[in-house]
Write an enzyme that holds these catalytic residues in place. Structure first.
Site, PDB file in Angstrom:
ATOM      1  N   GLN A  75       0.776  -1.217   0.000  1.00  0.00           N
ATOM      2  CA  GLN A  75       0.000   0.000   0.000  1.00  0.00           C
ATOM      3  C   GLN A  75       0.816   1.279   0.000  1.00  0.00           C
ATOM      4  O   GLN A  75       0.409   2.280   0.559  1.00  0.00           O
ATOM      5  CB  GLN A  75      -0.950  -0.031   1.185  1.00  0.00           C
ATOM      6  CG  GLN A  75      -1.766  -1.308   1.137  1.00  0.00           C
ATOM      7  CD  GLN A  75      -3.021  -1.250   1.942  1.00  0.00           C
ATOM      8  OE1 GLN A  75      -3.115  -0.462   2.855  1.00  0.00           O
ATOM      9  NE2 GLN A  75      -3.978  -2.057   1.618  1.00  0.00           N
ATOM     10  N   LEU A 120       2.007  -4.127   9.380  1.00  0.00           N
ATOM     11  CA  LEU A 120       2.435  -2.988   8.554  1.00  0.00           C
ATOM     12  C   LEU A 120       1.431  -1.837   8.555  1.00  0.00           C
ATOM     13  O   LEU A 120       1.427  -1.012   7.653  1.00  0.00           O
ATOM     14  CB  LEU A 120       2.745  -3.417   7.112  1.00  0.00           C
ATOM     15  CG  LEU A 120       3.777  -4.545   6.949  1.00  0.00           C
ATOM     16  CD1 LEU A 120       3.848  -4.984   5.495  1.00  0.00           C
ATOM     17  CD2 LEU A 120       5.150  -4.107   7.427  1.00  0.00           C
ATOM     18  N   ASN A 151       3.312   3.171   8.749  1.00  0.00           N
ATOM     19  CA  ASN A 151       2.047   2.707   8.214  1.00  0.00           C
ATOM     20  C   ASN A 151       2.115   2.528   6.707  1.00  0.00           C
ATOM     21  O   ASN A 151       2.443   3.443   5.979  1.00  0.00           O
ATOM     22  CB  ASN A 151       1.009   3.773   8.587  1.00  0.00           C
ATOM     23  CG  ASN A 151      -0.357   3.421   8.118  1.00  0.00           C
ATOM     24  OD1 ASN A 151      -0.557   2.346   7.569  1.00  0.00           O
ATOM     25  ND2 ASN A 151      -1.289   4.315   8.307  1.00  0.00           N
ATOM     26  N   CYS A 152       1.748   1.337   6.261  1.00  0.00           N
ATOM     27  CA  CYS A 152       1.707   1.077   4.826  1.00  0.00           C
ATOM     28  C   CYS A 152       0.270   0.972   4.328  1.00  0.00           C
ATOM     29  O   CYS A 152      -0.010   0.269   3.375  1.00  0.00           O
ATOM     30  CB  CYS A 152       2.466  -0.199   4.501  1.00  0.00           C
ATOM     31  SG  CYS A 152       4.158  -0.174   5.062  1.00  0.00           S
ATOM     32  N   VAL A 153      -0.684   1.618   5.004  1.00  0.00           N
ATOM     33  CA  VAL A 153      -2.070   1.557   4.527  1.00  0.00           C
ATOM     34  C   VAL A 153      -2.207   2.450   3.306  1.00  0.00           C
ATOM     35  O   VAL A 153      -1.283   3.171   2.943  1.00  0.00           O
ATOM     36  CB  VAL A 153      -3.057   1.927   5.647  1.00  0.00           C
ATOM     37  CG1 VAL A 153      -3.222   3.408   5.775  1.00  0.00           C
ATOM     38  CG2 VAL A 153      -4.407   1.258   5.422  1.00  0.00           C
TER      39      VAL A 153
END
Lengths: 425, 348
Positions: A112, A206, A238-240
Site C-alpha cells: 500500500q 504494517l 504505516n503502509c495503509v
C-alpha cells in the site's frame, strides 16, 4: 507549554559541498547525508535524488514523507523514542525547513505504498507535489522480513530528515508562530470548549503508528499536548493506502491542530488532544472507544473533532467514538474519506451510526485518474499495478497509467489537509 | 448552429392512444412532437427540436421491460438524438418505472444524456439511481413547471455545462458521490461545522450516513454430518499466481476455484491477493484464512458430510458495497445450485 515554531522558507534544493541553507536554498552534501542513512545493515543500497515541483517526474512506491525539523531550544529532540531520548517535547523552539520533505521510496514493503507526481493531474491532489523533495531510494538486503524492511525504511527517513533539519538550526526564520494552550482553569468566558480526538492506525501487519517510540497498538487512548506532534512525537510506520494514511509529515503539520489554535480564545477554547488507536479485535475497539470517550468527558468539553485514519475496518472505530462521545452530550464532527466506487454510486463507508450527523468528506478515493507518462521515474513504476488502488493493465507500454485516486500520497488525508471534498450529485 | 436533436419518450396515455385499455400497446415511434411534446418544443425554443416521439403502453413495458427497452433503443437510435427526455411521469408508477428503464437503456446503449421527471413517491426513482430525475408535482396539472425544469437541465447536459447541486437544479440526488475542490481545507470545514453545531445553528453534513441493512443470522444448521459445507472468503486466498488477477484493492471480480484432491492448502499452492493486510502469515499458511485443512479433518471425522469441491474468493479491501453485494448474490446462486446447505465465510 509553549512552542515557538520558526519557519525557514526553502524555495530551492541543490546538491553542494556542505549541507546548509543560504538565501532560501537548501544545499545538501550528498555523501554526508547518505552516510547518515547507510548505517542500517538491513539496507542493501541507498540512492538519493531530488524532485522539484513542476518536473516531469513520478516517484513510486512512496512509503513515508517527513519534514526536516530541528530542536533549537527546550527539552528533548526531534523524533523522541527513535532518534532522541524520550524527554517530553513540544516546549521551547523548533525550526522547520518549510517547503521541503524527505520522501522514502524503494522496493515495495507492503501492498500500500503510493505515488507522487511532481506535475500533471495527480499533482493537484497531493500536497507533496508542491514540495522540494529529497527522495531516498532504499533497497533492502535479501532475506530480511517485511517487518524489518518497513522499520529500516522508517528509521532511514527519520534520520535523513533530522540530519537536514540541523541546517536550519542557526538560521533566522522567515516566520515564527507561538503555540500554547490556555490552562483549562483560565477558561473564563463562555466560548465553547473543544477537544480533538485523533485516531492512529494500529492494526499491526504494517499498519502501525508510534508515539514516543511506543507502538500505539499497546496503548490505551491518551491525552497529549498538540505541540508534541510538531516535534515528531508521532511517527508513521504505516503502509495503509497512500491517499488516507497519515504520513509523519501530516503528524508534524496537523491541520486540525493548526485551525483549533488559530481560533483558540476567539471562537472556541482548545482544551487538548486525545490520541486513540485502531486495533483489529472488537474488544480492543470497544475498550479504546470507551476510554477515549471517558477522557473527553473528563476534559469537560462541549465539542470534539474526530479524525479517522485508514478506511473500512477503522470506520467502525470512528462510529464507536462518535456514538460514545455524543452519548456524553458532547457534539462531534467527523472527518472521513469515502470509498463510493469509481462511479460514485456505492455506499461510501463500511459502518455508520445515527449520531454521526456532522461529517466532513475529504473525497471519494475510488475515482479513476488517467495519468500521463513522466520523463523520469524514481523507484519502481511496475509496482503501480499491485499497490492498493492500482489494477492489472493500469500500466501502459508508453508509461501512462490509470489508477484510483487511492494511490496518490495524501490525496484524501482525513486530517482535512487539503480542499478536496465529495458531494451528492 | 446545428439544432439539438431531442427524442421524447411518453406512455400510451400521453400519446393520446388510450388509457388503461391501451396499456398493452408495443412501442412505436413518430416523427416530431406529440402530446406534452408540443409544450416541450415551445420551451426548448429554436435551438433544439423534438425530432421524434417514442411511446409505449405502460403494461407492455412493465411485462416485457427488457424486450421493450431493446425495441425502444433501436427506434431511438435511428433519429440520432443528442438527448432523450422521458415523461415527466408525475405520480404514475408504471410510467415512472418505464421512464427510468428507458433512460438507463438509452444512456447505456447510445451514450447520450438522458433526463426524466417524476413525483417524489414514484417507484421509478428507486430504479433510476444514477439518472437525472427532476422532482415534479404529483399530477400533470403542473406539466409546464415540470417541463420548464427538465428543459433547463436538459440543455445544460447537452451543452456539457457544469451541473449544480440537486437542490439548485431541482433533481433528486442521484446517489452519486462526486469529488470537487472546496474553498476551504477539510480541517477548517470541520471546525466551522462544529462551531455551528455547538451554537445550535443549521449546518449541512457533507455525507449523510445511510442506514445500514443488518442481516439477521440464520438459525444453526441441524445435522451437520449430512450436510455439504462450502467455504467462501474475502481474504483473497487464490491459487498461486492469482490466475484471475483479482485486484489487491477495490476488487471487480471474485474467483471460483477447485478444492478437489486437496487435503490442505500450502505456500506452494495458494497465496493471498489481498492488499489490506500484511500477507506474510497468510502466504506462509493459506489455511489460516481459508481453513481447508481443518474442514478436511472434520470431513474425515464425519462431523460434516462433505466439503464442497469449489470455493469462492475475492478481496474485501476498499471493495465497493455495490460490488460486494453483486458477488454475494452470484456466489449464493451457484452454491444453491450445487445443493450446498451451509457456508463458512472467512474475512481477514
Amino acid at each position: 507549554m509553549e512552542l515557538v515554531l520558526g519557519k525557514i522558507t526553502i524555495n530551492k534544493i541543490s546538491f553542494g559541498s556542505q549541507t546548509k541553507v543560504k538565501d532560501g536554498t537548501l544545499f545538501i552534501n550528498r555523501d554526508e547525508l547518505m552516510s547518515h542513512v547507510a548505517i542500517d545493515e538491513r539496507l542493501d543500497s541507498i540512492d538519493l535524488q531530488l524532485a522539484r515541483p513542476g518536473e516531469s517526474l513520478r516517484i513510486i512506491p512512496v512509503k513515508d514523507v517527513i519534514e526536516p525539523r530541528v530542536k533549537v531550544d527546550g527539552a528533548g529532540g526531534i523524533f523522541p523514542g527513535f532518534l532522541s531520548d524520550v524527554k517530553q517535547v513540544g516546549n521551547g523552539r523548533t525550526h522547520v525547513l518549510k517547503g521541503t520533505a524527505v520522501v522514502t521510496c524503494g522496493r515495495i514493503a507492503g501492498f500500500q505504498e503510493g505515488l507522487i507526481d511532481m506535475s500533471g493531474p495527480a499533482a493537484d491532489y497531493s500536497p507533496f507535489s508542491q514540495l522540494n523533495n529529497i527522495v531516498l531510494v532504499l533497497e533492502p538486503k535479501e532475506g530480511i522480513t517485511r517487518h524489518e524492511h518497513e522499520e529500516a525504511l522508517r528509521i532511514a527517513g527519520l534520520r535523513a530528515a533530522a540530519y537536514l533539519g540541523e541546517a536550519g538550526k542557526d538560521q533566522t526564520p522567515d516566520e515564527t508562530t507561538r503555540y500554547s494552550l490556555i490552562p483549562i482553569t483560565a477558561h473564563a468566558n463562555n466560548l465553547p470548549k473543544v477537544a480533538y480526538v485523533k485516531m492512529l492506525l494500529s492494526e499491526g501487519l504494517l499498519h502501525d503508528t508510534y508515539l514516543y517510540g511506543v507502538d500505539v497498538k499497546q496503548i490505551l487512548p491518551t491525552l497529549i499536548h498538540p505541540n508534541e506532534g510538531m516535534d515528531g512525537a508521532i511517527v508513521s510506520g504505516n503502509c495503509v493506502s497512500a491517499c488516507d494514511k497519515h504520513t509523519t509529515y501530516h503528524h508534524q503539520n496537523d491541520p486540525v491542530v493548526e485551525d483549533l489554535y488559530r481560533r483558540n480564545g476567539k471562537d472556541l477554547h482548545f482544551v487538548g488532544m486525545i490520541v486513540s488507536n485502531v486495533n483489529v479485535r472488537l474488544a480492543d475497539k470497544e475498550r479504546s472507544a470507551e476510554y477515549a470517550a471517558k477522557l473527553v468527558g473528563l476534559l469537560g468539553v462541549d465539542g470534539a473533532v474526530i479524525t479517522e485514519e485508514g478506511f473500512g475496518n477503522p470506520d467502525t472505530d470512528l462510529m464507536m467514538l462518535c456514538k460514545k462521545i455524543e452519548t456524553l452530550g458532547v457534539k462531534t464532527v467527523l472527518i472521513t474519506d469515502e470509498y463510493a466506487g469509481s462511479d460514485g454510486l456505492s455506499q461510501s463507508l463500511a459502518d455508520g451510526t445515527p449520531e454521526a450527523t456532522a461529517v466532513v468528506s475529504v473525497g471519494n478515493a475510488n475515482v479513476i485518474l488517467e495519468l500521463p507518462a513522466m520523463e523520469r521515474v524514481i523507484g519502481h513504476l511496475e509496482s503501480v499495478e499491485v499497490i492498493a488502488g492500482g489494477f492489472s493493465g493500469g500500466l501502459r507500454p508508453d508509461g501512462s497509467i490509470a489508477v484510483e485516486l487511492q494511490v496518490v500520497m495524501g490525496a484524501t488525508c482525513q486530517l482535512g489537509f487539503s480542499s478536496l471534498a465529495a458531494r451528492a450529485r | 448552429m446545428k439544432k439539438i436533436r431531442v427524442v421524447h419518450y411518453i406512455n400510451q396515455f400521453f400519446a393520446q392512444i388510450g388509457a388503461e385499455d391501451k396499456a398493452h400497446v408495443p412501442p412505436e415511434i413518430k416523427k416530431g412532437a406529440l402530446g406534452p411534446g408540443i409544450l416541450l418544443q415551445q420551451l426548448l425554443g429554436n435551438n433544439a427540436e423534438v425530432v421524434a416521439t417514442v411511446f409505449c403502453g405502460d403494461n407492455y413495458y412493465a411485462e416485457k421491460s427488457e424486450v421493450a427497452s431493446r425495441e425502444i433503443v433501436t427506434m431511438v437510435a435511428k433519429y440520432q438524438p443528442d438527448i432523450l427526455i422521458a415523461g415527466p411521469a408525475f405520480n404514475a408508477g408504471r410510467y415512472g418505472i418505464a421512464c427510468s428503464g428507458v433512460c438507463h437503456a438509452v444512456a447505456n446503449k447510445l451514450s447520450i444524456p438522458v433526463i426524466t421527471g417524476m413525483f417524489k413517491e414514484n417507484p421509478g426513482i428507486e430504479i433510476g439511481r444514477g439518472l437525472y430525475i427532476i422532482e415534479t408535482a404529483n399530477s400533470a396539472a403542473k406539466m409546464k413547471d415540470a417541463l420548464t425544469m427538465i428543459v433547463r437541465l436538459a440543455l445544460k447536459l447537452v451543452n456539457n455545462e457544469e451541473i449544480g447541486a440537486p437542490e439548485e437544479e431541482g433533481y433528486f440526488p442521484r446517489g452519486i458521490r462526486e469529488n470537487y475542490f472546496a474553498e476551504k481545507i477539510g480541517a477548517v470545514r470541520a471546525v466551522d461545522m462544529l462551531l455551528l453545531k455547538l451554537a445550535g445553528e443549521p449546518y449541512k453534513t457533507e455525507y449523510p450516513i445511510p442506514s445500514f441493512d443488518r442481516v439477521p443470522p440464520s438459525p444453526p444448521v441441524i445435522g451437520l454430518k449430512n450436510q455439504k459445507i462450502a467455504i467462501v472468503t474475502s481474504g483473497g486466498i487464490v491459487p498461486k499466481g492469482n490466475p484471475d488477477r483479482i485486484e489487491s484493492s477495490s476488487a471487480s471480480k471474485f474467483g471460483e476455484y477447485s478444492l478437489a484432491g486437496l487435503d490442505k492448502l500450502t505456500a506452494a499452492s495458494h497465496e493471498t491477493a489481498h492488499g489490506g493486510y500484511d500477507p506474510v502469515y497468510a502466504n506462509q499458511d493459506p489455511n489460516r484464512v481459508l481453513p481447508v485443512d481443518v474442514l478436511r479433518q472434520l470431513e474425515r471425522e464425519g462431523v460434516i458430510g462433505k466439503l464442497h469441491e469449489l470455493y469462492y474468493a475475492t478481496v474485501g479491501n476498499g471493495t465497493s458495497v455495490a460490488n460486494a453485494k453483486k458477488f454475494g448474490a452470484e456466489i449464493a446462486t451457484r452454491l444453491k445450485k450445487a445443493a450446498v446447505s451451509a457456508v463458512i465465510l472467512t474475512s481477514t
